[in-house]
Design a protein around this motif. Sequence first.
Motif, PDB file in Angstrom:
ATOM      1  N   GLN A  45     -18.868 -17.124  38.236  1.00 26.89           N
ATOM      2  CA  GLN A  45     -17.940 -17.174  39.371  1.00 26.89           C
ATOM      3  C   GLN A  45     -17.664 -18.653  39.618  1.00 26.89           C
ATOM      4  O   GLN A  45     -18.606 -19.428  39.840  1.00 26.89           O
ATOM      5  CB  GLN A  45     -18.571 -16.520  40.597  1.00 26.89           C
ATOM      6  N   HIS A 214     -24.930 -12.428  45.359  1.00 26.38           N
ATOM      7  CA  HIS A 214     -23.619 -12.427  44.714  1.00 26.38           C
ATOM      8  C   HIS A 214     -22.585 -11.990  45.756  1.00 26.38           C
ATOM      9  O   HIS A 214     -22.532 -10.825  46.126  1.00 26.38           O
ATOM     10  CB  HIS A 214     -23.635 -11.465  43.519  1.00 26.38           C
ATOM     11  N   SER A 224     -12.282 -16.556  43.605  1.00 24.66           N
ATOM     12  CA  SER A 224     -13.013 -15.468  42.958  1.00 24.66           C
ATOM     13  C   SER A 224     -12.660 -15.224  41.500  1.00 24.66           C
ATOM     14  O   SER A 224     -12.797 -14.117  41.010  1.00 24.66           O
ATOM     15  CB  SER A 224     -12.818 -14.168  43.748  1.00 24.66           C
ATOM     16  N   TYR A 226     -13.698 -15.135  37.785  1.00 26.23           N
ATOM     17  CA  TYR A 226     -14.877 -15.117  36.927  1.00 26.23           C
ATOM     18  C   TYR A 226     -14.390 -15.459  35.525  1.00 26.23           C
ATOM     19  O   TYR A 226     -13.539 -14.758  34.971  1.00 26.23           O
ATOM     20  CB  TYR A 226     -15.528 -13.734  36.914  1.00 26.23           C
TER      21      TYR A 226
END
Length: 384
Positions: A45, A214, A224, A226
């Motif tokens: 992340q 998390h 956000s 990833y």
Amino acid sequence: MKAAVTRIETARPGALAFVLIEGGQVSDTHFRSADQPVDADTLFQVASMSKWVTAWGVMTLVQDGKLDLDAPVSTYLTRWSLPPSEFDNRQVTVRRLLSHTAGLTDGLGYGGFAPGRPVQSIEASLTRAADASPNAEGVVRVGIEPGSGFEYSGGGYTLLQLIIEEVSGQDFNAYMKQRVLAPLGMKRSTFDVDADKAANLAGFYDVDGDPAIHYRFTARAAASLYTSAADMTRFLQAHWPGPSGQPVGRGVLSAQTLKTMRQPHAAQFGADIWGLGTVLYAPNNRGDFIIGHDGSNDPAINTSARLDPDTGDGVIVLESGDRLLATAVAGEWVFWNTGNVDILMLTMEAGTLLKTLVAGWIAILAAAAFMVWRSKRGARRPPA
């Protein structure tokens, strides 16, 4: 490379992926994990580094003629609107949102939502973010004159997230995967790790190396993404011609659009610091800038990417377990590569210097107060 690895292993973060790029090609890598293995495909992340990738999504709509960089954002909004202000909200444009010059004073920073806690809708988050980071107002509104200067706004990128959904008619993650991530070969990357049921996710750690929570985000565009070391490498490489003649931008964005994105749009203290979605870290001594983005979030996420668009040289550091390691390593790469000080390193050093000066003045004032106290005490003492 050796100095970077030494610094990494001395800091001992919980999870880390490091990539060095030279001439558009990977020249070295280093991975570290305190627990579950980390490799080139492990998803991290990456916090605010998300904004750089999001900006590519925005610019696809600009290239398609569906967004005008300089039109009022109200042109594209039906689900939410900026609250009334003493300033002209029509001066809030996509260009200014991308460059943090739209006059928004939300101060966001998003902390995210812990497991079991409901995640806000985009509209509710824009009205007042329930996961606003400490000291952030969290209300997306125009608080200073649009275009008057730089004011970092995570809320501006949440507004861009909504604009992408409104204009494309798609979910933000779906649009980004279709128009940016998949065409660039970033097949592991996602803005919604739960929906994609993604595996091989890096652990989250605090500064003591202990496993951490998390968090999930409404503000996917701002915080956000990833992504993996391999995918982020492909993203940096897309700014440079490919080894088999692939064009700059890889057909997602044109070379001219990418050049526009790294033109100065915001400055502080007389230095150009921001383009459209990308930080301008330092001059590259060839008439351009070292570009990229950093990310930082609680409990201890820090990510950095830097690229010289004239040479194809770059560095990527994705990590959890240290608040500043990625930024420090990337900043040292900038100085080593150009001889110029990285803007974030300068900010960090200035903060350290300020703390030192404050501590010094406190010591001086304390010593002066002690001398006054001793002098008065001596004056009150009766003669021998």
